[in-house]
Design a protein around this motif. Structure first.
Motif, PDB file in Angstrom:
ATOM      1  N   ASN A   1       0.896  -1.239  -0.011  1.00 31.92           N
ATOM      2  CA  ASN A   1       0.067  -0.057  -0.080  1.00 31.92           C
ATOM      3  C   ASN A   1       0.743   1.397  -0.152  1.00 31.92           C
ATOM      4  O   ASN A   1       0.227   2.323  -0.394  1.00 31.92           O
ATOM      5  CB  ASN A   1      -1.066  -0.078   1.139  1.00 31.92           C
ATOM      6  CG  ASN A   1      -0.304  -0.146   2.522  1.00 31.92           C
ATOM      7  OD1 ASN A   1       0.827  -0.456   2.715  1.00 31.92           O
ATOM      8  ND2 ASN A   1      -1.104   0.112   3.608  1.00 31.92           N
TER       9      ASN A   1
ATOM     10  N   VAL B   1      -5.418  -8.348   0.464  1.00 31.83           N
ATOM     11  CA  VAL B   1      -5.480  -7.457  -0.972  1.00 31.83           C
ATOM     12  C   VAL B   1      -6.402  -6.339  -0.729  1.00 31.83           C
ATOM     13  O   VAL B   1      -7.376  -6.516   0.327  1.00 31.83           O
ATOM     14  CB  VAL B   1      -6.095  -8.456  -2.053  1.00 31.83           C
ATOM     15  CG1 VAL B   1      -6.461  -7.562  -3.151  1.00 31.83           C
ATOM     16  CG2 VAL B   1      -5.126  -9.447  -2.404  1.00 31.83           C
ATOM     17  N   ARG B   2      -6.068  -5.231  -1.131  1.00 27.54           N
ATOM     18  CA  ARG B   2      -6.946  -3.880  -0.907  1.00 27.54           C
ATOM     19  C   ARG B   2      -7.693  -3.602  -2.110  1.00 27.54           C
ATOM     20  O   ARG B   2      -8.751  -3.145  -1.945  1.00 27.54           O
ATOM     21  CB  ARG B   2      -5.777  -2.769  -0.482  1.00 27.54           C
ATOM     22  CG  ARG B   2      -5.269  -2.846   0.989  1.00 27.54           C
ATOM     23  CD  ARG B   2      -4.456  -1.453   1.330  1.00 27.54           C
ATOM     24  NE  ARG B   2      -5.219  -0.621   1.455  1.00 27.54           N
ATOM     25  CZ  ARG B   2      -5.660   0.534   2.119  1.00 27.54           C
ATOM     26  NH1 ARG B   2      -4.714   0.281   3.089  1.00 27.54           N
ATOM     27  NH2 ARG B   2      -6.358   1.376   2.139  1.00 27.54           N
ATOM     28  N   ALA B   3      -6.792  -3.812  -3.154  1.00 24.41           N
ATOM     29  CA  ALA B   3      -7.546  -3.458  -4.493  1.00 24.41           C
ATOM     30  C   ALA B   3      -6.891  -4.340  -5.593  1.00 24.41           C
ATOM     31  O   ALA B   3      -5.600  -4.732  -5.648  1.00 24.41           O
ATOM     32  CB  ALA B   3      -7.162  -2.039  -4.726  1.00 24.41           C
ATOM     33  N   VAL B   4      -7.700  -4.375  -6.561  1.00 27.10           N
ATOM     34  CA  VAL B   4      -7.330  -5.327  -7.624  1.00 27.10           C
ATOM     35  C   VAL B   4      -7.504  -4.367  -9.116  1.00 27.10           C
ATOM     36  O   VAL B   4      -8.754  -4.142  -9.340  1.00 27.10           O
ATOM     37  CB  VAL B   4      -7.879  -6.596  -8.078  1.00 27.10           C
ATOM     38  CG1 VAL B   4      -7.537  -7.377  -9.336  1.00 27.10           C
ATOM     39  CG2 VAL B   4      -7.605  -7.650  -6.693  1.00 27.10           C
ATOM     40  N   GLY B   5      -6.524  -4.097  -9.529  1.00 27.72           N
ATOM     41  CA  GLY B   5      -6.730  -3.228 -10.874  1.00 27.72           C
ATOM     42  C   GLY B   5      -5.444  -3.644 -11.941  1.00 27.72           C
ATOM     43  O   GLY B   5      -5.451  -4.795 -12.222  1.00 27.72           O
TER      44      GLY B   5
ATOM     45  N   ILE C   1      -2.041  -5.205  -8.295  1.00 20.41           N
ATOM     46  CA  ILE C   1      -2.626  -5.654  -7.103  1.00 20.41           C
ATOM     47  C   ILE C   1      -2.087  -4.825  -6.004  1.00 20.41           C
ATOM     48  O   ILE C   1      -0.768  -4.815  -5.796  1.00 20.41           O
ATOM     49  CB  ILE C   1      -2.517  -7.049  -6.818  1.00 20.41           C
ATOM     50  CG1 ILE C   1      -3.381  -7.647  -8.095  1.00 20.41           C
ATOM     51  CG2 ILE C   1      -3.364  -7.532  -5.469  1.00 20.41           C
ATOM     52  CD1 ILE C   1      -3.126  -9.342  -8.243  1.00 20.41           C
ATOM     53  N   LEU C   2      -2.844  -4.077  -5.022  1.00 20.56           N
ATOM     54  CA  LEU C   2      -2.313  -3.645  -3.822  1.00 20.56           C
ATOM     55  C   LEU C   2      -2.609  -4.575  -2.515  1.00 20.56           C
ATOM     56  O   LEU C   2      -3.786  -4.858  -2.637  1.00 20.56           O
ATOM     57  CB  LEU C   2      -2.830  -2.249  -3.687  1.00 20.56           C
ATOM     58  CG  LEU C   2      -2.695  -1.191  -4.659  1.00 20.56           C
ATOM     59  CD1 LEU C   2      -3.440   0.034  -4.418  1.00 20.56           C
ATOM     60  CD2 LEU C   2      -1.118  -1.082  -4.726  1.00 20.56           C
TER      61      LEU C   2
ATOM     62  N   ASN D   1      -2.085  -5.112   1.777  1.00 16.74           N
ATOM     63  CA  ASN D   1      -1.641  -4.111   3.080  1.00 16.74           C
ATOM     64  C   ASN D   1      -0.310  -4.588   3.649  1.00 16.74           C
ATOM     65  O   ASN D   1      -0.099  -5.776   3.722  1.00 16.74           O
ATOM     66  CB  ASN D   1      -2.827  -4.600   4.011  1.00 16.74           C
ATOM     67  CG  ASN D   1      -4.047  -3.798   3.978  1.00 16.74           C
ATOM     68  OD1 ASN D   1      -4.087  -2.813   3.258  1.00 16.74           O
ATOM     69  ND2 ASN D   1      -5.155  -4.554   4.231  1.00 16.74           N
TER      70      ASN D   1
END
Length: 97
Positions: free
Chosen positions: A19, A69-73, A76-77, A79
């Motif tokens: 992150n 996993v915080r975000a997938v676009g 991948i982000l 924590n």
């Protein structure tokens, strides 16, 4: 889970960053819980040598829990990877694969 199998396979090959923007590795495979139809982990290879140093043998990878996993676009982000690696006795375990 509302995704299709095609969406799950698109995770493979994506780069993973913490992150705070540090490169962690690249997704080689996903771990699934078929009973719950959910992704439960990401197997990472091409690891950041500065981050993992001597903790992981060359050619090995790590399995991280999908709950990190915080975000997938496009990437991948996740924590807290830096803090978890610095204080492994205080964190949930990641496995060497």
């Amino acid at each position: 889970m509302n995704g299709t199998p095609e969406e799950i396979t698109t995770l493979v090959g994506r780069e993973v960053y913490s992150n705070n923007g540090m490169f962690v590795g690249e997704v080689e495979d996903v771990r699934l819980n078929l009973d719950h139809e959910a992704v439960t982990g990401l197997a990472l290879t091409a690891l950041n040598t500065e981050l993992f140093g001597n903790q992981i043998e060359p050619g090995k990878g790590v399995l991280i829990p999908y709950r990190w996993v915080r975000a997938v676009g496009d990437v991948i982000l996740i924590n807290d990877v830096i803090e978890r690696l610095k204080n492994p006795e205080e964190s949930e375990e990641s496995a060497v694969v």
